[in-house]
Each structure stands twice: as structure tokens, then as C-alpha cells.
Design a protein around this motif. Structure first.
Motif, PDB file in Angstrom:
ATOM      1  N   UNK A   1      -2.142  24.202  -7.733  1.00 17.03           N
ATOM      2  CA  UNK A   1      -3.445  23.568  -7.549  1.00 17.03           C
ATOM      3  C   UNK A   1      -3.427  22.117  -8.030  1.00 17.03           C
ATOM      4  N   UNK A   2      -2.794  21.866  -9.172  1.00 19.72           N
ATOM      5  CA  UNK A   2      -2.692  20.490  -9.688  1.00 19.72           C
ATOM      6  C   UNK A   2      -1.859  19.619  -8.754  1.00 19.72           C
ATOM      7  N   UNK A   3      -0.748  20.169  -8.279  1.00 23.26           N
ATOM      8  CA  UNK A   3       0.112  19.419  -7.359  1.00 23.26           C
ATOM      9  C   UNK A   3      -0.636  19.120  -6.064  1.00 23.26           C
ATOM     10  N   UNK A   4      -1.399  20.068  -5.574  1.00 26.17           N
ATOM     11  CA  UNK A   4      -2.134  19.864  -4.321  1.00 26.17           C
ATOM     12  C   UNK A   4      -3.118  18.706  -4.450  1.00 26.17           C
ATOM     13  N   UNK A   5      -3.831  18.647  -5.566  1.00 21.34           N
ATOM     14  CA  UNK A   5      -4.800  17.571  -5.754  1.00 21.34           C
ATOM     15  C   UNK A   5      -4.115  16.209  -5.823  1.00 21.34           C
ATOM     16  N   UNK A   6      -3.102  16.098  -6.657  1.00 21.51           N
ATOM     17  CA  UNK A   6      -2.398  14.818  -6.784  1.00 21.51           C
ATOM     18  C   UNK A   6      -1.773  14.404  -5.455  1.00 21.51           C
ATOM     19  N   UNK A   7      -1.237  15.360  -4.709  1.00 20.33           N
ATOM     20  CA  UNK A   7      -0.557  15.050  -3.451  1.00 20.33           C
ATOM     21  C   UNK A   7      -1.517  14.533  -2.391  1.00 20.33           C
ATOM     22  N   UNK A   8      -2.717  15.082  -2.331  1.00 17.41           N
ATOM     23  CA  UNK A   8      -3.714  14.593  -1.377  1.00 17.41           C
ATOM     24  C   UNK A   8      -4.106  13.153  -1.711  1.00 17.41           C
ATOM     25  N   UNK A   9      -4.287  12.873  -2.998  1.00 20.02           N
ATOM     26  CA  UNK A   9      -4.595  11.501  -3.417  1.00 20.02           C
ATOM     27  C   UNK A   9      -3.426  10.555  -3.127  1.00 20.02           C
ATOM     28  N   UNK A  10      -2.198  11.047  -3.361  1.00 17.18           N
ATOM     29  CA  UNK A  10      -1.010  10.226  -3.129  1.00 17.18           C
ATOM     30  C   UNK A  10      -0.837   9.932  -1.635  1.00 17.18           C
ATOM     31  N   UNK A  11      -1.084  10.930  -0.788  1.00 18.32           N
ATOM     32  CA  UNK A  11      -1.000  10.709   0.655  1.00 18.32           C
ATOM     33  C   UNK A  11      -2.026   9.673   1.102  1.00 18.32           C
ATOM     34  N   UNK A  12      -3.196   9.658   0.448  1.00 17.45           N
ATOM     35  CA  UNK A  12      -4.208   8.651   0.765  1.00 17.45           C
ATOM     36  C   UNK A  12      -3.707   7.251   0.447  1.00 17.45           C
ATOM     37  N   UNK A  13      -2.869   7.137  -0.589  1.00 21.02           N
ATOM     38  CA  UNK A  13      -2.269   5.838  -0.920  1.00 21.02           C
ATOM     39  C   UNK A  13      -1.437   5.326   0.251  1.00 21.02           C
ATOM     40  N   UNK A  14      -0.596   6.182   0.840  1.00 23.83           N
ATOM     41  CA  UNK A  14       0.249   5.741   1.950  1.00 23.83           C
ATOM     42  C   UNK A  14      -0.570   5.488   3.208  1.00 23.83           C
ATOM     43  N   UNK A  15      -1.672   6.232   3.375  1.00 22.13           N
ATOM     44  CA  UNK A  15      -2.582   5.940   4.486  1.00 22.13           C
ATOM     45  C   UNK A  15      -3.184   4.548   4.309  1.00 22.13           C
ATOM     46  N   UNK A  16      -3.566   4.237   3.083  1.00 24.83           N
ATOM     47  CA  UNK A  16      -4.084   2.901   2.780  1.00 24.83           C
ATOM     48  C   UNK A  16      -3.014   1.841   3.045  1.00 24.83           C
ATOM     49  N   UNK A  17      -1.801   2.085   2.553  1.00 22.98           N
ATOM     50  CA  UNK A  17      -0.723   1.104   2.682  1.00 22.98           C
ATOM     51  C   UNK A  17      -0.424   0.772   4.136  1.00 22.98           C
ATOM     52  N   UNK A  18      -0.443   1.787   5.008  1.00 29.08           N
ATOM     53  CA  UNK A  18      -0.074   1.557   6.405  1.00 29.08           C
ATOM     54  C   UNK A  18      -1.193   0.916   7.214  1.00 29.08           C
ATOM     55  N   UNK A  19      -2.448   1.032   6.757  1.00 32.29           N
ATOM     56  CA  UNK A  19      -3.549   0.432   7.518  1.00 32.29           C
ATOM     57  C   UNK A  19      -3.845  -1.001   7.103  1.00 32.29           C
ATOM     58  N   UNK A  20      -3.562  -1.347   5.852  1.00 30.60           N
ATOM     59  CA  UNK A  20      -3.910  -2.689   5.380  1.00 30.60           C
ATOM     60  C   UNK A  20      -3.264  -3.810   6.199  1.00 30.60           C
ATOM     61  N   UNK A  21      -1.962  -3.716   6.548  1.00 27.91           N
ATOM     62  CA  UNK A  21      -1.379  -4.804   7.353  1.00 27.91           C
ATOM     63  C   UNK A  21      -2.083  -4.993   8.690  1.00 27.91           C
ATOM     64  N   UNK A  22      -2.475  -3.892   9.338  1.00 26.16           N
ATOM     65  CA  UNK A  22      -3.165  -4.005  10.619  1.00 26.16           C
ATOM     66  C   UNK A  22      -4.550  -4.622  10.430  1.00 26.16           C
ATOM     67  N   UNK A  23      -5.242  -4.256   9.354  1.00 23.10           N
ATOM     68  CA  UNK A  23      -6.594  -4.771   9.118  1.00 23.10           C
ATOM     69  C   UNK A  23      -6.587  -6.269   8.844  1.00 23.10           C
ATOM     70  N   UNK A  24      -5.649  -6.732   8.028  1.00 19.68           N
ATOM     71  CA  UNK A  24      -5.663  -8.130   7.606  1.00 19.68           C
ATOM     72  C   UNK A  24      -4.870  -9.065   8.521  1.00 19.68           C
ATOM     73  N   UNK A  25      -4.110  -8.527   9.445  1.00 18.11           N
ATOM     74  CA  UNK A  25      -3.441  -9.394  10.421  1.00 18.11           C
ATOM     75  C   UNK A  25      -4.340  -9.667  11.620  1.00 18.11           C
ATOM     76  N   UNK A  26      -5.409  -8.869  11.771  1.00 18.40           N
ATOM     77  CA  UNK A  26      -6.331  -9.027  12.902  1.00 18.40           C
ATOM     78  C   UNK A  26      -7.456  -9.987  12.534  1.00 18.40           C
ATOM     79  N   UNK A  27      -8.294 -10.308  13.533  1.00 14.32           N
ATOM     80  CA  UNK A  27      -9.458 -11.166  13.305  1.00 14.32           C
ATOM     81  C   UNK A  27     -10.439 -10.437  12.378  1.00 14.32           C
ATOM     82  N   UNK A  28     -11.156 -11.126  11.507  1.00 13.48           N
ATOM     83  CA  UNK A  28     -11.198 -12.594  11.380  1.00 13.48           C
ATOM     84  C   UNK A  28     -10.216 -13.140  10.351  1.00 13.48           C
ATOM     85  N   UNK A  29      -9.344 -12.267   9.806  1.00 10.01           N
ATOM     86  CA  UNK A  29      -8.497 -12.695   8.682  1.00 10.01           C
ATOM     87  C   UNK A  29      -7.242 -13.439   9.143  1.00 10.01           C
ATOM     88  N   UNK A  30      -6.515 -12.848  10.076  1.00 12.60           N
ATOM     89  CA  UNK A  30      -5.270 -13.456  10.603  1.00 12.60           C
ATOM     90  C   UNK A  30      -4.309 -13.838   9.472  1.00 12.60           C
TER      91      UNK A  30
END
Length: 467
Positions: A259-288
């Protein structure tokens, strides 16, 4: 004056040296917990650097994805496999490394595995074939992932339970901050020298880490003579080592652990989801934003991790010491879980703030406030649960952490594939909201652990064998 050869320059009683112990400035000793405070700080520093290496390598190519698409005339999905297979290797290999380190020692396993990683990343750097790069990225991950589980074993070797929380907080900071610093370095190298420079840099960095391990990390696993296993033939040893990790999966049958591993792992997976979306968000308009500017955006998470690491580890240790004072010095690892509440609210709040402010294309700094809160919460959570997992099965800390790495990195691998597709189809705001809801619901796992803790403690008959 006669020199006492039972003491090294760091004033620790020596144990008989084997060939693998030579070149190390800190000697192997009979009781690793009696290392001086300075020696322990050095050891934790080396282990943290080693733990930093694999997550750092997993993300260093993020700023080069568009260049790789152009270089090999392929798709974003194909290029993303360079990270996906890396995370799969990072998930699976620590199961074997933890078992091998128990059999052959922490130090030789760390050095040998990192040298394997160096060879693999050099092949990637000189390759002109994307499939070949994908294969050797997997091998690179298999090598440098050893510290993910062996490092926790080293800390358990040298610290008593009430001191482990702070040390493990620093250790786990290395595993979390790696994916955030990597795009900063990778973005700069991509702009100045091209994508191959990222891989050559990784080869140099990994080799230097291996050499620092040789010089400054003594063997910390000391087995009593009674535990020495009978000698096996080569084939028998290979079979034993190949099958050993599967027995470690039984720790996932212990409710408080899974149960402890499951909770930490879901949060950790969210980190990689964040990491992979940030480049797309900030390379697009209006940030470029450029590759370097995108990399610098990850600093907000790093600040959150640094604060959460220091505060979370101290809170966890303080809670355990408080329990000891009222229970005649008894040590109960599950007491640490009670400090997890300091971080659970920051994770979903940070994801929602980041996702919707990016969606609404607000001033570039505003979404990064959410990123900071997410990083702070994630580190407060992990610096609480990590020492609990190391202590919950006495002597099996490295194996339990290997199970954690298996689950969290498999979920992270799925996240790196799904996240760009989800953000493109439903938008950053709704995608981050879904992740926030998942992280919030997963808190119920921790609630169950705290609620059923007393019952499980009375009925506990779980495995007690060493890693």
C-alpha cells in the motif's frame, strides 16, 4: 613511534582487506555503524550521487527529442522509447542488484554496474541507428540503476534506525532531483554541441561516479562468519543469482509495504508525466522557450525537493525518537508514516495549479509555483515513506526498495508514453487534474496503513531474512 595498522587515516578500526577494498581511503570495518560522522557524510554523499545518476540519465535527452526526430526521420513516439525502455530497465534491474550486493558486497556491484553503463552509453553516443540507441539505452539503465536499491542497503548498514530518515532523505533527493536537473544540462548541451554531447557527457559523469565510489565508498556489508554460504559450482552460483530476485517479490504481499509503495509510485509517475509535458507547454505559444530556458523551468521543482528533503527526513526521525521515549526505546518503523500528512495536500494542489495556469497561458512564472508545491509535497511524502520501507522488514531494506523501484518506474514508463498523448487530446489542465485526483485517492492507501497498523503489528509473521 610504531604505527597502529588497525586504524586508517580516518581513525576507524580496520577489517582484513580484500582485493576489492584497495584504493579506498575509508577502510572496511567490523561494525559499519561505528564509522565516524564525517565518514558517514562522505558515504551518503557518494551514494546520493550514485542514486542521482540513473534518473539524471533517464531525462537528459528530453531537450533533444525534436533533434532526434529530425536526425532519424522518425516520430515522437519512437524517440520517446529511448526514455521508456530506460525506465523499464530502471524498474527491473535493482531486484538483481540488491541480491547480488548481498552475495558479493555493495562496493564491487556498484563499481561493476556503473562501468557497464559507461560502455553502453558510449555505444549510444556513436550510433547512427535509433533502434541500436534504444537497445543500449536499456543496457545503460540496467547498469546505473544499481544504486537505486544498493544505496538504501548501504545507508541501512551504517545508520541506526533513528538516524536513517535524514540520510535517506538526502539519498532519495538524488533520485528525484535527477530528472529535473537533467533537462537543464541537456538543454544547454543540445544548443551548444548537439544531442550526442548529452550522451558523451553522461559517459564521463557515470565514469567519474564509478571512480569516486572506488576511492571513497568502503564495503559496508559485513556478514558474521556463521552466515558464510557454502561454496557452489559456477553453474550453481549463476542459477542462484538469476533466481534470487524473484523471492524478493514476496515483500509485495505484505499489506503495509504494497500500500505504501502504491501511493509513492502513483505520485512518482505523476512526476514523469509532469516532466514530459513541460517541454511541450513552454515551447509553444505564448512562451516559445528555448531548450535552455525550458531546462531552467525545472528549478522550481528542485527548490521544492531540497526543502522537502531536509524537513521531511527530520520530521520522520523526530517522530520515531518520540515513540522510543514513550515505549522504552522500542523501534516501530510504521510510526514514521504518521508524518506523511505534511505533504499529501501539496501534491494534488501543485498539479492542478500548474496544469490550469499553463492551460490558460498565464505569465510563465505562475505555473511554476504549482511545480514548486508539487515538488515540496512529493519530497515530504517520500522522505517519510522511504525510511519506513527500509526498516519495516529488518535486514531487507535493499530488497524492499528494489520492489519500490520496480513498481514506481513501471508506472513512470507508462506515464512517459501516455502523458504527451493525454495532454494533446484533453489539454494540460484536465490531464493534471486527473493526476491530482489519482494522487488524492491514493492517500487512502496510507490511511489504511495507519488505521490497520496495530492489527498488522500483532499478526505480523512476515519474512525476516536478510536482503
Amino acid at each position: 613511534m610504531t604505527m597502529n595498522h588497525d586504524y586508517d587515516v580516518f581513525c576507524s578500526p580496520r577489517q582484513a582487506r580484500k582485493w576489492v577494498d584497495f584504493l579506498c581511503f575509508i577502510s572496511k570495518i567490523d561494525d559499519p555503524k561505528s564509522h565516524t560522522a564525517f565518514q558517514k557524510h562522505v558515504i551518503v554523499s557518494i551514494i546520493t550521487l550514485s542514486a542521482f545518476t540513473a534518473p539524471f540519465a533517464s531525462s537528459i535527452l528530453f531537450p533533444s527529442f525534436t533533434s532526434l526526430v529530425d536526425q532519424f526521420h522518425t516520430t515522437d513516439t519512437q524517440v520517446a522509447l529511448t526514455t521508456t525502455v530506460f525506465l523499464i530497465g530502471l524498474a527491473i534491474a535493482p531486484l538483481w542488484w540488491s541480491s547480488l550486493s548481498q552475495q558479493y558486497g555493495r562496493r564491487p556491484i556498484l563499481v561493476a554496474s556503473f562501468l557497464l553503463s559507461v560502455v553502453a552509453v558510449i555505444v549510444c553516443a556513436v550510433s547512427n541507428s535509433l533502434p541500436l540507441i534504444i537497445v543500449f539505452r536499456l543496457i545503460e539503465a540496467l547498469g546505473c540503476s544499481s544504486a537505486q536499491s544498493v544505496g538504501a542497503g548501504v545507508i541501512a548498514d551504517i545508520y541506526i534506525p533513528t538516524e536513517r530518515g535524514t540520510a535517506l532523505g538526502w539519498f532519495y533527493l538524488g533520485t528525484l532531483i535527477g530528472p529535473l536537473i537533467a533537462p537543464i544540462v541537456g538543454g544547454a548541451l543540445q544548443v551548444w554541441l548537439g544531442w550526442r554531447a548529452n550522451l558523451f557527457f553522461m559517459a564521463i559523469f557515470t565514469f567519474c561516479t564509478a571512480m569516486l565510489t572506488v576511492l571513497l565508498l568502503p564495503e559496508t556489508l559485513v556478514k558474521p562468519a556463521a552466515e558464510e554460504a557454502p561454496k557452489l559450482s559456477f553453474l550453481q552460483a549463476v542459477r542462484r543469482d538469476a533466481l534470487a530476485p524473484f523471492s524478493k517479490l514476496k515483500f509485495l504481499l505484505i499489506p503495509s509495504i504494497v500500500l505504501s509503495i502504491s501511493y509513492v509510485s502513483i505520485c512518482f509517475a505523476s512526476l514523469y508525466c509532469f516532466n514530459t509535458t513541460l517541454p511541450y507547454a513552454y515551447s509553444a505559444a505564448p512562451y516559445h522557450f528555448s531548450a535552455i530556458e525550458i531546462g531552467l523551468c525545472y528549478i522550481s521543482n528542485c527548490l521544492g525537493y531540497a526543502i522537502g528533503s531536509v524537513v521531511g527526513g527530520k520530521l520522520s526521525d523526530a517522530k520515531l525518537r518520540q515513540y522510543q521515549q514513550t515505549h522504552d526505546g522500542a523501534v516501530e518503523p510504521s510510526v514514521r508514516i504518521h508524518t506523511v500528512w505534511y505533504g499529501v495536500g501539496f501534491v494534488p494542489a501543485g498539479l492542478i495549479i500548474y496544469g490550469w495556469l499553463v492551460e490558460e497561458k498565464t505569465f510563465w512564472l505562475a505555473p511554476l509555483v504549482g511545480a514548486f508545491l508539487f515538488g515540496l509535497g512529493l519530497m515530504l511524502i517520500t522522505s517519510t515513506i522511504m525510511p519506513f520501507l527500509v526498516d519495516v522488514v529488518p535486514g531487507a531494506g535493499a530488497s524492499v526498495v528494489a520492489d519500490l523501484n520496480l513498481v514506481r518506474n513501471l508506472l513512470a514508463a507508462v506515464g512517459t508514453v501516455v502523458s504527451p498523448i493525454a495532454a494533446d487530446n484533453i489539454g494540460f489542465g484536465w490531464w493534471m487534474t486527473i493526476l491530482a485526483i489519482l494522487c488524492s485517492l491514493a492517500v487512502l492507501f496510507v490511511v489504511v496503513v495507519v488505521w490497520k497498523d496495530a492489527t498488522w503489528r500483532k499478526a505480523k509473521t512476515g519474512p525476516e531474512e536478510a536482503v
